[in-house]
Design a protein around this motif. Structure first.
Motif, PDB file in Angstrom:
ATOM      1  N   ALA A 322     -74.462  18.497  44.029  1.00  0.00           N
ATOM      2  CA  ALA A 322     -75.053  17.641  45.184  1.00  0.00           C
ATOM      3  C   ALA A 322     -74.701  16.260  45.379  1.00  0.00           C
ATOM      4  N   ARG A 323     -73.805  15.653  44.635  1.00  0.00           N
ATOM      5  CA  ARG A 323     -73.248  14.444  44.730  1.00  0.00           C
ATOM      6  C   ARG A 323     -74.606  13.430  44.625  1.00  0.00           C
ATOM      7  N   HIS A 324     -75.360  13.589  43.882  1.00  0.00           N
ATOM      8  CA  HIS A 324     -76.476  12.819  44.031  1.00  0.00           C
ATOM      9  C   HIS A 324     -76.144  11.381  43.158  1.00  0.00           C
ATOM     10  N   VAL A 325     -76.658  10.272  43.583  1.00  0.00           N
ATOM     11  CA  VAL A 325     -76.572   9.121  42.773  1.00  0.00           C
ATOM     12  C   VAL A 325     -77.613   8.551  42.267  1.00  0.00           C
ATOM     13  N   HIS A 326     -77.893   8.391  40.919  1.00  0.00           N
ATOM     14  CA  HIS A 326     -78.942   7.577  40.261  1.00  0.00           C
ATOM     15  C   HIS A 326     -78.766   6.138  40.094  1.00  0.00           C
ATOM     16  N   VAL A 327     -79.677   5.448  40.728  1.00  0.00           N
ATOM     17  CA  VAL A 327     -79.761   4.110  40.623  1.00  0.00           C
ATOM     18  C   VAL A 327     -81.007   3.350  39.806  1.00  0.00           C
ATOM     19  N   PHE A 328     -80.608   2.709  38.935  1.00  0.00           N
ATOM     20  CA  PHE A 328     -81.520   1.929  37.982  1.00  0.00           C
ATOM     21  C   PHE A 328     -81.472   0.583  38.037  1.00  0.00           C
ATOM     22  N   THR A 329     -82.360  -0.422  38.570  1.00  0.00           N
ATOM     23  CA  THR A 329     -82.306  -1.636  38.612  1.00  0.00           C
ATOM     24  C   THR A 329     -83.346  -2.345  37.900  1.00  0.00           C
ATOM     25  N   HIS A 330     -83.471  -3.599  37.448  1.00  0.00           N
ATOM     26  CA  HIS A 330     -84.411  -4.164  36.669  1.00  0.00           C
ATOM     27  C   HIS A 330     -84.651  -5.776  37.386  1.00  0.00           C
ATOM     28  N   TYR A 331     -85.660  -5.694  38.061  1.00  0.00           N
ATOM     29  CA  TYR A 331     -85.941  -6.925  38.815  1.00  0.00           C
ATOM     30  C   TYR A 331     -84.783  -7.385  39.622  1.00  0.00           C
ATOM     31  N   ALA A 332     -84.325  -8.570  39.468  1.00  0.00           N
ATOM     32  CA  ALA A 332     -83.284  -9.197  40.042  1.00  0.00           C
ATOM     33  C   ALA A 332     -82.413  -9.957  39.515  1.00  0.00           C
ATOM     34  N   ARG A 333     -81.200  -9.988  40.342  1.00  0.00           N
ATOM     35  CA  ARG A 333     -80.053 -11.377  39.804  1.00  0.00           C
ATOM     36  C   ARG A 333     -80.850 -12.590  40.032  1.00  0.00           C
ATOM     37  N   ARG A 334     -80.306 -13.589  39.568  1.00  0.00           N
ATOM     38  CA  ARG A 334     -80.932 -14.926  39.638  1.00  0.00           C
ATOM     39  C   ARG A 334     -80.788 -15.697  41.107  1.00  0.00           C
ATOM     40  N   ASN A 335     -79.573 -15.091  42.028  1.00  0.00           N
ATOM     41  CA  ASN A 335     -79.488 -15.595  43.289  1.00  0.00           C
ATOM     42  C   ASN A 335     -80.464 -14.806  44.163  1.00  0.00           C
ATOM     43  N   GLU A 336     -80.842 -13.694  43.746  1.00  0.00           N
ATOM     44  CA  GLU A 336     -81.641 -12.840  44.782  1.00  0.00           C
ATOM     45  C   GLU A 336     -82.827 -13.358  45.280  1.00  0.00           C
ATOM     46  N   PRO A 337     -83.733 -13.867  44.538  1.00  0.00           N
ATOM     47  CA  PRO A 337     -85.120 -14.225  45.137  1.00  0.00           C
ATOM     48  C   PRO A 337     -84.893 -15.292  46.332  1.00  0.00           C
ATOM     49  N   ALA A 338     -83.892 -16.075  46.150  1.00  0.00           N
ATOM     50  CA  ALA A 338     -83.584 -17.047  47.554  1.00  0.00           C
ATOM     51  C   ALA A 338     -83.129 -16.080  48.701  1.00  0.00           C
ATOM     52  N   GLU A 339     -82.488 -15.258  48.400  1.00  0.00           N
ATOM     53  CA  GLU A 339     -82.103 -14.293  49.505  1.00  0.00           C
ATOM     54  C   GLU A 339     -83.132 -13.460  50.122  1.00  0.00           C
ATOM     55  N   ALA A 340     -84.088 -12.959  49.028  1.00  0.00           N
ATOM     56  CA  ALA A 340     -85.164 -12.306  49.697  1.00  0.00           C
ATOM     57  C   ALA A 340     -86.014 -13.387  50.470  1.00  0.00           C
ATOM     58  N   ILE A 341     -86.386 -14.518  50.139  1.00  0.00           N
ATOM     59  CA  ILE A 341     -87.163 -15.510  50.677  1.00  0.00           C
ATOM     60  C   ILE A 341     -86.634 -15.777  52.138  1.00  0.00           C
ATOM     61  N   ASP A 342     -85.197 -15.944  52.114  1.00  0.00           N
ATOM     62  CA  ASP A 342     -84.808 -16.182  53.516  1.00  0.00           C
ATOM     63  C   ASP A 342     -84.827 -14.806  54.359  1.00  0.00           C
ATOM     64  N   TYR A 343     -84.712 -13.680  53.987  1.00  0.00           N
ATOM     65  CA  TYR A 343     -84.796 -12.660  54.633  1.00  0.00           C
ATOM     66  C   TYR A 343     -86.259 -12.699  55.139  1.00  0.00           C
ATOM     67  N   ALA A 344     -87.147 -12.813  54.280  1.00  0.00           N
ATOM     68  CA  ALA A 344     -88.603 -12.859  54.675  1.00  0.00           C
ATOM     69  C   ALA A 344     -88.903 -13.843  55.717  1.00  0.00           C
ATOM     70  N   MET A 345     -88.352 -15.061  55.423  1.00  0.00           N
ATOM     71  CA  MET A 345     -88.735 -15.930  56.700  1.00  0.00           C
ATOM     72  C   MET A 345     -88.167 -15.817  58.128  1.00  0.00           C
ATOM     73  N   ARG A 346     -86.984 -14.951  57.994  1.00  0.00           N
ATOM     74  CA  ARG A 346     -86.209 -14.745  59.385  1.00  0.00           C
ATOM     75  C   ARG A 346     -87.005 -13.435  59.815  1.00  0.00           C
ATOM     76  N   THR A 347     -87.495 -12.568  59.282  1.00  0.00           N
ATOM     77  CA  THR A 347     -87.872 -11.183  59.671  1.00  0.00           C
ATOM     78  C   THR A 347     -89.437 -10.875  59.777  1.00  0.00           C
ATOM     79  N   GLY A 348     -90.223 -11.722  58.870  1.00  0.00           N
ATOM     80  CA  GLY A 348     -91.440 -11.252  58.549  1.00  0.00           C
ATOM     81  C   GLY A 348     -91.630 -10.298  57.860  1.00  0.00           C
ATOM     82  N   TRP A 349     -91.048  -9.925  56.731  1.00  0.00           N
ATOM     83  CA  TRP A 349     -91.047  -8.949  55.842  1.00  0.00           C
ATOM     84  C   TRP A 349     -91.890  -9.675  54.815  1.00  0.00           C
ATOM     85  N   MET A 350     -93.098  -9.116  54.530  1.00  0.00           N
ATOM     86  CA  MET A 350     -94.126  -9.931  53.641  1.00  0.00           C
ATOM     87  C   MET A 350     -95.295  -8.936  53.528  1.00  0.00           C
TER      88      MET A 350
END
Length: 386
Positions: A322-350
């Protein structure tokens, strides 16, 4: 040494005994060393109850006191903090600054979390305390001018940042095999809690058709308000798979197959026979079989947790074909909180926060969460006055 009031988790003699039942989680005075030059003295303002906090009190799947080698632990990661004092090496951070706690107390050389602050990282002090100390590197400043409440940011701080990191990988993996021309509006299905909802909302904002599974009337209504299809789990009540009972109990097997068939038919109709492009499954072993079956060809099964069950049996041949891809992640990389905050401020993703528990209600919140009776996806609690 410094002294504060805190909800303290004490070591217990048996991994299977809940600290809530035995009184090994209680409000008391707690002493901790003065902050070093590269640390901050902070006061948590609001926190959000997370699954790993319940894992800690249940001492399952790990006993964090034993794992950390500590007799007493302060748990809790998701939070909004105010800086009371910054060490001399904490450049760019001042008294009165407000921000989030980055949860990766120990990271690898690329900045990805290994051990979580306030959970399995030895030496870390969580946020169930009136005063705490954190590494200056773990402070993520919030925008000075924000239209969102501190309660919302507390709910955002772990669940939404986890979802941000997981969605980037899951969506990217799908697009490696299936282009926008091939599938301009992928069907994304999720089940779990607040992190799943945050990921499903991200998918919706990226032009995907979205649905989420819930058996809670209030949560189904919330999904409808957000423009996300709600699949009522009560239509397939026996979908949690117990492999041993399935193999030995004919009545149980029949009930499970009936529930699975109902879910498969529902997803088949919703996806017009194609199957889900991405399934966000933050539950784990009990629903893994169902998740993999509703997944379409070239589909991605993604998770960032192990709420129920850490081991997953699967048929490698079927997944390869089926060519399935399994993705496992654990919280976030150190730079990603700032990315997420910026996206939330621009889009209302809250997140929407509809209920806030008081400091003295922490045991009630913990028990309600453990019982699966929390009415909201985001159980926020107050630590100090804002």
């Amino acid at each position: 040494m410094m002294d504060t009031e805190a909800w303290v988790l004490h070591e217990g003699p048996e991994q299977s005994r809940s600290a809530l039942d035995t009184g090994e989680f209680r409000l008391e005075r707690f002493s901790f060393p003065d902050p070093a030059d590269d640390e901050l003295l902070v006061e948590p303002l609001f926190g959000c109850w997370e699954g790993n906090m319940s894992h800690s009190l249940a001492r399952h799947p790990i006993d964090i006191c034993k794992k950390r080698g500590e007799k007493k632990v302060i748990i809790g990661t998701a939070s909004v903090l105010r800086v009371l004092r910054a060490g001399s090496a904490a450049t760019g951070i001042r008294e009165g600054d407000i921000g989030l706690l980055y949860g990766g107390y120990v990271t690898d050389e690329l900045g990805y979390m290994v051990w979580a602050h306030g959970y399995d990282a030895a030496g870390s002090m969580g946020i169930l305390a009136k005063r705490a100390k954190i590494p200056a590197r773990s402070f993520v400043p919030l925008p000075a001018e924000s239209p969102y409440t501190l309660e919302q940011w507390a709910a955002f701080s772990v669940r939404y940042i986890t979802a941000w990191s997981n969605w980037k990988v899951a969506h990217g993996a799908y697009r490696l095999q299936v282009s926008e021309a091939d599938d301009p509006a992928p069907c994304v299905l999720g089940w779990g809690g607040g992190s799943t909802l945050a990921g499903i909302d991200l998918a919706r904002r990226h032009g995907c058709r979205t649905a989420m599974i819930s058996g809670n009337e209030g949560r189904l209504a919330e999904l409808s308000r957000m423009g996300i299809a709600g699949f009522d789990r009560r239509r397939f009540p026996d979908i949690d798979l117990d492999e041993q009972r399935y193999d030995t109990d004919p009545a149980y097997k029949k009930a499970y197959i009936a529930s699975e068939r109902t879910l498969l038919e529902l997803v088949h109709d919703w996806t017009r026979g194609r199957g889900a492009a991405i399934v966000l499954d933050y539950i784990g072993a009990p629903v893994f079989r169902a998740s993999s079956k509703v997944l379409g060809r070239q589909g991605v099964l993604a998770t960032a947790g192990w709420m129920l069950g850490m081991q997953l049996p699967y048929n490698r041949a079927r997944e390869c074909i089926a060519r399935h891809v399994h993705v496992f992640t654990h919280y976030a990389r150190r730079n990603e909180p700032a990315e997420a905050i910026d996206y939330a401020m621009r889009t209302g993703w809250m997140p929407e926060v509809t209920e806030v528990y008081d400091w003295d209600d922490i045991p009630r919140l913990a028990q309600t969460f453990a019982d699966g009776a929390v009415r909201t996806y985001f159980p926020v609690f107050r630590v100090n006055a804002a």
